[in-house]
Scaffold this motif. Structure first.
Motif, PDB file in Angstrom:
ATOM      1  N   ALA A 134     -16.001  10.271 -10.692  1.00 33.84           N
ATOM      2  CA  ALA A 134     -16.161   9.681  -9.777  1.00 33.84           C
ATOM      3  C   ALA A 134     -14.771   9.483  -8.690  1.00 33.84           C
ATOM      4  N   VAL A 135     -13.948   8.173  -9.526  1.00 36.64           N
ATOM      5  CA  VAL A 135     -13.089   8.103  -8.884  1.00 36.64           C
ATOM      6  C   VAL A 135     -11.843   9.115  -8.981  1.00 36.64           C
ATOM      7  N   LEU A 136     -11.517   9.985 -10.472  1.00 36.99           N
ATOM      8  CA  LEU A 136     -11.209  10.898 -10.615  1.00 36.99           C
ATOM      9  C   LEU A 136     -10.884  11.774  -9.709  1.00 36.99           C
ATOM     10  N   ARG A 137     -12.190  11.905  -9.689  1.00 33.42           N
ATOM     11  CA  ARG A 137     -12.293  13.468  -8.811  1.00 33.42           C
ATOM     12  C   ARG A 137     -11.603  12.929  -7.021  1.00 33.42           C
ATOM     13  N   VAL A 138     -12.451  12.010  -7.071  1.00 36.62           N
ATOM     14  CA  VAL A 138     -11.199  11.248  -5.217  1.00 36.62           C
ATOM     15  C   VAL A 138     -10.033  11.495  -5.119  1.00 36.62           C
ATOM     16  N   LYS A 139      -9.656  11.228  -6.751  1.00 36.59           N
ATOM     17  CA  LYS A 139      -8.057  10.512  -6.818  1.00 36.59           C
ATOM     18  C   LYS A 139      -7.519  12.280  -6.297  1.00 36.59           C
ATOM     19  N   LYS A 140      -7.924  13.390  -6.745  1.00 35.55           N
ATOM     20  CA  LYS A 140      -8.074  14.738  -7.523  1.00 35.55           C
ATOM     21  C   LYS A 140      -7.537  15.108  -6.079  1.00 35.55           C
ATOM     22  N   ALA A 141      -8.739  15.350  -5.333  1.00 40.01           N
ATOM     23  CA  ALA A 141      -8.334  15.946  -3.601  1.00 40.01           C
ATOM     24  C   ALA A 141      -8.287  14.970  -2.925  1.00 40.01           C
ATOM     25  N   LEU A 147     -23.723   8.253  -6.491  1.00 41.21           N
ATOM     26  CA  LEU A 147     -24.022   8.084  -7.839  1.00 41.21           C
ATOM     27  C   LEU A 147     -24.951   6.294  -6.596  1.00 41.21           C
ATOM     28  N   LYS A 148     -25.344   7.265  -5.808  1.00 39.05           N
ATOM     29  CA  LYS A 148     -26.920   6.022  -5.328  1.00 39.05           C
ATOM     30  C   LYS A 148     -26.463   4.372  -5.109  1.00 39.05           C
ATOM     31  N   LEU A 149     -24.818   4.499  -4.896  1.00 38.40           N
ATOM     32  CA  LEU A 149     -24.239   2.519  -4.919  1.00 38.40           C
ATOM     33  C   LEU A 149     -24.454   2.813  -3.588  1.00 38.40           C
ATOM     34  N   ILE A 150     -24.189   3.704  -2.522  1.00 38.13           N
ATOM     35  CA  ILE A 150     -24.994   3.418  -0.828  1.00 38.13           C
ATOM     36  C   ILE A 150     -25.497   4.538   0.042  1.00 38.13           C
ATOM     37  N   SER A 151     -26.450   4.777   0.490  1.00 37.72           N
ATOM     38  CA  SER A 151     -27.183   5.345   0.842  1.00 37.72           C
ATOM     39  C   SER A 151     -26.702   6.249   2.453  1.00 37.72           C
ATOM     40  N   MET A 152     -27.625   7.057   2.495  1.00 36.58           N
ATOM     41  CA  MET A 152     -26.823   8.120   3.689  1.00 36.58           C
ATOM     42  C   MET A 152     -27.231   7.125   4.896  1.00 36.58           C
ATOM     43  N   GLU A 153     -28.460   6.743   5.335  1.00 35.13           N
ATOM     44  CA  GLU A 153     -28.746   5.390   6.065  1.00 35.13           C
ATOM     45  C   GLU A 153     -27.975   4.554   6.041  1.00 35.13           C
ATOM     46  N   GLU A 154     -27.129   3.713   5.412  1.00 33.67           N
ATOM     47  CA  GLU A 154     -26.116   2.868   5.610  1.00 33.67           C
ATOM     48  C   GLU A 154     -24.714   3.254   5.883  1.00 33.67           C
ATOM     49  N   VAL A 155     -24.373   4.603   5.594  1.00 34.33           N
ATOM     50  CA  VAL A 155     -22.682   5.112   6.000  1.00 34.33           C
ATOM     51  C   VAL A 155     -23.491   5.826   7.742  1.00 34.33           C
ATOM     52  N   LYS A 156     -25.054   5.966   8.298  1.00 33.50           N
ATOM     53  CA  LYS A 156     -24.786   6.175   9.515  1.00 33.50           C
ATOM     54  C   LYS A 156     -24.558   4.682  10.394  1.00 33.50           C
ATOM     55  N   TYR A 163     -15.570  -0.306  -6.633  1.00 34.30           N
ATOM     56  CA  TYR A 163     -15.950  -1.594  -7.516  1.00 34.30           C
ATOM     57  C   TYR A 163     -17.001  -2.340  -7.562  1.00 34.30           C
ATOM     58  N   ILE A 164     -17.264  -2.613  -8.928  1.00 35.84           N
ATOM     59  CA  ILE A 164     -18.801  -3.000  -8.573  1.00 35.84           C
ATOM     60  C   ILE A 164     -19.033  -4.245  -9.821  1.00 35.84           C
ATOM     61  N   PRO A 165     -18.719  -5.192  -8.869  1.00 36.17           N
ATOM     62  CA  PRO A 165     -19.146  -6.635  -9.704  1.00 36.17           C
ATOM     63  C   PRO A 165     -20.727  -6.869 -10.849  1.00 36.17           C
ATOM     64  N   GLU A 166     -21.746  -6.534  -9.758  1.00 35.58           N
ATOM     65  CA  GLU A 166     -22.882  -6.332 -10.416  1.00 35.58           C
ATOM     66  C   GLU A 166     -23.175  -5.916 -11.778  1.00 35.58           C
ATOM     67  N   GLU A 167     -22.207  -4.926 -11.955  1.00 36.59           N
ATOM     68  CA  GLU A 167     -22.378  -4.090 -13.712  1.00 36.59           C
ATOM     69  C   GLU A 167     -20.987  -4.327 -14.197  1.00 36.59           C
ATOM     70  N   LYS A 168     -19.832  -5.062 -13.372  1.00 35.88           N
ATOM     71  CA  LYS A 168     -18.769  -6.057 -14.413  1.00 35.88           C
ATOM     72  C   LYS A 168     -18.014  -4.357 -14.906  1.00 35.88           C
ATOM     73  N   LEU A 169     -17.775  -4.129 -13.859  1.00 35.94           N
ATOM     74  CA  LEU A 169     -17.508  -2.490 -14.074  1.00 35.94           C
ATOM     75  C   LEU A 169     -15.932  -2.266 -12.868  1.00 35.94           C
ATOM     76  N   GLY A 170     -15.132  -1.995 -12.890  1.00 41.38           N
ATOM     77  CA  GLY A 170     -13.967  -2.079 -11.641  1.00 41.38           C
ATOM     78  C   GLY A 170     -12.879  -0.829 -12.416  1.00 41.38           C
ATOM     79  N   ILE A 171     -13.185   0.542 -11.844  1.00 41.19           N
ATOM     80  CA  ILE A 171     -12.569   1.393 -11.600  1.00 41.19           C
ATOM     81  C   ILE A 171     -10.978   2.176 -10.537  1.00 41.19           C
ATOM     82  N   ARG A 172      -9.611   1.727 -11.310  1.00 39.62           N
ATOM     83  CA  ARG A 172      -8.740   2.448 -10.311  1.00 39.62           C
ATOM     84  C   ARG A 172      -8.074   3.070 -11.057  1.00 39.62           C
ATOM     85  N   LEU A 173      -7.405   4.496 -10.433  1.00 40.40           N
ATOM     86  CA  LEU A 173      -6.472   5.042 -10.773  1.00 40.40           C
ATOM     87  C   LEU A 173      -5.035   4.804 -10.599  1.00 40.40           C
TER      88      LEU A 173
END
Ligand code: GLY
Ligand code: MN
Ligand code: MN
Length: 429
Positions: free
Chosen positions: A295-302, A331-340, A388-398
């Motif tokens: 997902a991060v790589l796709r955002v970077k390329k776009a 990725l179901k990390l945020i919902s459309m509801e939260e976006v709106k 960055y998803i601290p609850e999964e101990k997972l952070g990805i930046r490219l």
């Protein structure tokens, strides 16, 4: 010098670009940085100010550059003032620039010793009407420490209160944003040194090693390739540490199954490279890591497709936000509801991607450049989305360093493996 001198055309061209913006009968002054003391008789290694470097190449303390295109005497149109070198200084500190070397370096014919500054400056001020003074106007500048430049500004305005004054900074932001070919070549060298560091560390990292051991591997590779070291304080964070944006302790042990985020770049000839990669401790990504990484790589390329002449950083960051929003919803990390329902000043995607995507890079890692300017060829930007998803101990930046051209981007750091398959192949070969 540890690095190979850039061609003097770099500085001649940058001065010409700067001079074009000056009002008539104006002079401009640029000072070196101080050598910063740390206690007792110790000091930090000297680090030159990017503005005097960009305009002269002089990488030496106690130097002053004066530019006065309309000066009455030809010899006053461009002047360098340098600390006088002598045998004593040569023995203790190594040789400083002599006048001939300073000319060959900068293309400035008129080089004086510093002790002549006040006399000559007084003479030119008698027929200058306007003085461009330099100040640090970077949006995130830390101005707690009074610089040599700031002391000069006070001295000058106090001694010559009736002159008009203008700002160098907005002009230098334009000059430095657009790199000359010689500068891009130096940035490519910085990037190439980073490549070597990354490839070394990819082979070295393993379960049980410590983050600072990886830092040492980078430093080893950087120093042996004529870099003075890190372009900025490196971030090497495994697991949860990757979610701490400014994690610089680098003092944790690597654990099997985790990803390590490296935000590490070499400097070369005072130019920065700025790179981020995320590699698996055991050489294989888990399915979940692959999902977020992709997902991060796709955002970077776009996002990179939007770094084109005519776009601007403000619109660009909004567009990247939309691209990231879609990925976070998928990725179901945020919902459309939260976006709106999100506050428009803090969109929903910021919960997982809370920093900017791009900045100018050059003599400073977060380089001088106007945030309101349109993108132009030979501007160099990073592109660095992250999740960055601290609850999964997972952070990805490219993150890569990209030169804008009329015909697409030049990726200075493209040799550092970024595709999942190439990373796994390289780490397991
Ligand atoms: N390494 C600092 C940054 O990525 O902006
Ligand atoms: Mn960056
Ligand atoms: Mn970075």
């Amino acid at each position: 010098m540890r690095y190979k001198q850039l061609p003097k055309e770099v500085y001649i061209e940058n001065r010409a670009k700067f001079t074009k913006h000056l009002k008539p009968k104006s002079l401009a002054v640029f000072n070196s940085n101080d050598i910063y003391p740390t206690g007792s008789d110790s000091s930090l290694p000297f680090r030159q100010h990017g503005d005097i470097l960009a305009l002269s190449g002089v990488d030496q303390e106690e130097s002053i550059l004066v530019i006065f295109p309309d000066a009455y005497k030809e010899e006053h149109r461009e002047m360098l003032f340098l600390k006088e070198t002598n045998d004593h200084i040569a023995v203790w500190e190594g040789a400083k620039l002599d006048k001939k070397q300073a000319f060959e370096l900068s293309g400035i014919k008129n080089v004086f010793w510093l002790q002549d500054f006040e006399r000559i400056f007084n003479e030119v001020m008698s027929h200058a009407e306007n003085v461009y003074l330099n100040s640090n106007e970077h949006l995130r500048a830390n101005l707690d420490t009074e610089t040599r430049e700031a002391r000069f500004v006070k001295w000058c305005q106090n001694k010559y209160p009736a002159h008009e004054y203008s700002r160098c900074a907005p002009i230098m932001h334009q000059v430095r944003a657009i790199k000359t070919p010689g500068e891009i070549a130096a940035m490519q060298t910085a990037a190439d040194i980073s490549v070597k560091g990354y490839k070394r560390v990819m082979k070295f990292m393993a379960h049980g090693k410590w983050e600072y051991e990886l830092e040492a591997e980078f430093m080893h590779e950087f120093l042996r390739n004529r870099s003075r070291g890190f372009a900025y304080t490196p971030i090497i964070g495994g697991g949860y540490n990757a979610c701490v944006l400014h994690y610089i302790e680098n003092n944790d042990q690597l654990r099997d199954g985790e990803l390590v985020l490296f935000d590490v770049g070499a400097e070369y000839a005072n130019y920065s490279s700025d790179v981020t990669r995320c590699y698996p401790v055991n050489g294989r990504y888990t399915d979940r890591q692959k999902e977020v990484y992709s997902a991060v790589l796709r955002v970077k390329k776009a996002s990179e497709k939007l770094l084109v002449p005519g776009n601007n950083l403000n619109d660009y960051h909004k567009e990247v936000g939309e691209i990231m929003t879609k990925e976070l919803v998928d990725l179901k990390l945020i919902s459309m509801e939260e976006v709106k329902n999100a506050d428009p000043s803090w969109p929903a995607y910021k919960k997982y991607f809370m920093h900017g995507t791009s900045h100018y890079i050059g003599l400073d890692t977060h380089d001088a450049g106007l945030w309101t300017a349109d993108m132009e060829p030979n501007m160099v930007f990073t592109c660095e989305p992250g999740i960055y998803i601290p609850e999964e101990k997972l952070g990805i930046r490219l993150e890569d360093d990209l030169v804008v051209t009329e015909n697409g981007l030049i990726n200075l750091t493209k040799e550092i493996p970024i595709e999942i398959e190439e990373i796994e192949d390289f780490m397991n070969s």
